[in-house]
Design an enzyme around this catalytic site. Sequence first.
Site, short mmCIF file in Angstrom:
data_model
loop_
_atom_site.label_atom_id
_atom_site.label_comp_id
_atom_site.label_asym_id
_atom_site.label_seq_id
_atom_site.Cartn_x
_atom_site.Cartn_y
_atom_site.Cartn_z
N ASP A 106 0.82 -1.21 0.00
CA ASP A 106 0.00 0.00 0.00
C ASP A 106 0.85 1.26 0.00
O ASP A 106 1.87 1.33 0.69
CB ASP A 106 -0.86 0.04 1.28
CG ASP A 106 -2.29 -0.39 1.03
OD1 ASP A 106 -2.72 -0.42 -0.14
OD2 ASP A 106 -2.98 -0.70 2.02
N LYS A 136 -0.47 -0.43 -4.23
CA LYS A 136 -1.91 -0.17 -4.23
C LYS A 136 -2.12 1.26 -3.76
O LYS A 136 -1.44 1.70 -2.82
CB LYS A 136 -2.66 -1.15 -3.33
CG LYS A 136 -4.16 -0.83 -3.24
CD LYS A 136 -4.97 -1.97 -2.64
CE LYS A 136 -4.95 -2.06 -1.15
NZ LYS A 136 -5.43 -0.85 -0.43
N GLU A 138 -5.40 4.34 -3.08
CA GLU A 138 -6.84 4.54 -2.94
C GLU A 138 -7.33 5.69 -3.82
O GLU A 138 -6.64 6.70 -3.96
CB GLU A 138 -7.18 4.85 -1.47
CG GLU A 138 -6.87 3.68 -0.54
CD GLU A 138 -7.26 3.96 0.90
OE1 GLU A 138 -7.92 4.98 1.20
OE2 GLU A 138 -6.91 3.11 1.75
N GLU A 205 -14.04 -2.03 -1.65
CA GLU A 205 -14.25 -2.21 -0.20
C GLU A 205 -15.55 -1.59 0.27
O GLU A 205 -15.89 -0.46 -0.12
CB GLU A 205 -13.08 -1.58 0.58
CG GLU A 205 -13.27 -1.66 2.09
CD GLU A 205 -12.04 -1.33 2.92
OE1 GLU A 205 -10.97 -1.06 2.32
OE2 GLU A 205 -12.16 -1.34 4.16
O1 KIV Z 1 -4.86 -1.84 4.24
C1 KIV Z 1 -5.49 -2.87 4.00
O2 KIV Z 1 -5.39 -3.89 4.69
C2 KIV Z 1 -6.38 -2.86 2.85
C3 KIV Z 1 -7.33 -4.02 2.69
C4 KIV Z 1 -8.33 -4.02 3.76
C5 KIV Z 1 -7.91 -4.08 1.35
O3 KIV Z 1 -6.36 -1.96 2.08
#
Ligand code: KIV
Length: 290
Positions: A106, A136, A138, A205
């Site tokens: 992330d 990833k 958002e 989500e």
């Molecule tokens: O940070 C995380 O764990 C997430 C998932 C819940 C998709 O983004």
Amino acid sequence: MSTTFQLDTSTSRATPTPKPRKRLTVPRIRDHKKDGVTKEPLVMLTAYTARQAQLLDAHCDILLVGDSLGQVIYGLDSTLPVTAEMMIAHGAAVVRGSYHSLVVVDMPFGSYEGSKEQAFETASRIMAETGCAAVKLEGGEAMAETISFLTNRGIPVMGHVGLTPQAVNVLGGYMARGRSQQEHEKILRDGKAVQDADAFAMVAEGILEPIAVALTQSTEVPVIGIGASAQCDGQVLVTEDMLGMFERVPRFVKKYEDIAGVIDKTVATYAEEVRARTFPSADQTYQPKA
Ligand code: KIV
């Protein structure tokens, strides 16, 4: 299937038995959905440590080093204070502990929203310093230009639409999204924008099930649901949630085990034995050779 690990003491690298399958790649995950259809859903879980990654790896397609580590590992109130340094430390550990799963890390709040260039700087650093295969981030329409900028420069991006926890202060909480027609349409537009920007997959989500189904059916790339629908192209959960590490279980989580209960019982036994001087016993102590 259970996997055992033999530690090479000179490198500290643990070799798994049986031999793991080859590491999955971004194109293989992307092509898992063919002509808009996924035969077997993708399995994704969060992982934050090397040992956790070792235990999950053989069962998963994707390991996500989620910024949820802010709450789960660091006891923070939200994901907002999570830093790139935290993501890199845990991302590198998960890459070291995994062999087969695609590792996605992330991008933390504030590290990519400022500009496409800022996003590139953070993402390239995360990839170079962890060895992960993708990042990833958002956001939907607002992030499309950034996603395209990154993918065109060698950084595979997984999108994240619907309930986006980094936007908790704008959204006003963590409740499911899509209850109004306006929100419903916005989620579908966000998903399309993320796909058109060349994300190889996206997390959806906390959205109403009919929207999750519509999003899955209308996109060519895999849609991985959490609090979404079994009809999505894959599912993700926070591992500690599904293992039962916490008392609070969000509605969308299935608690498969009660690990907190197991730990409580086990530690109570240890404490009892220490206090009674029955641990350590002869089995756990070194005696002079006879
Ligand atoms: O940070 C995380 O764990 C997430 C998932 C819940 C998709 O983004």
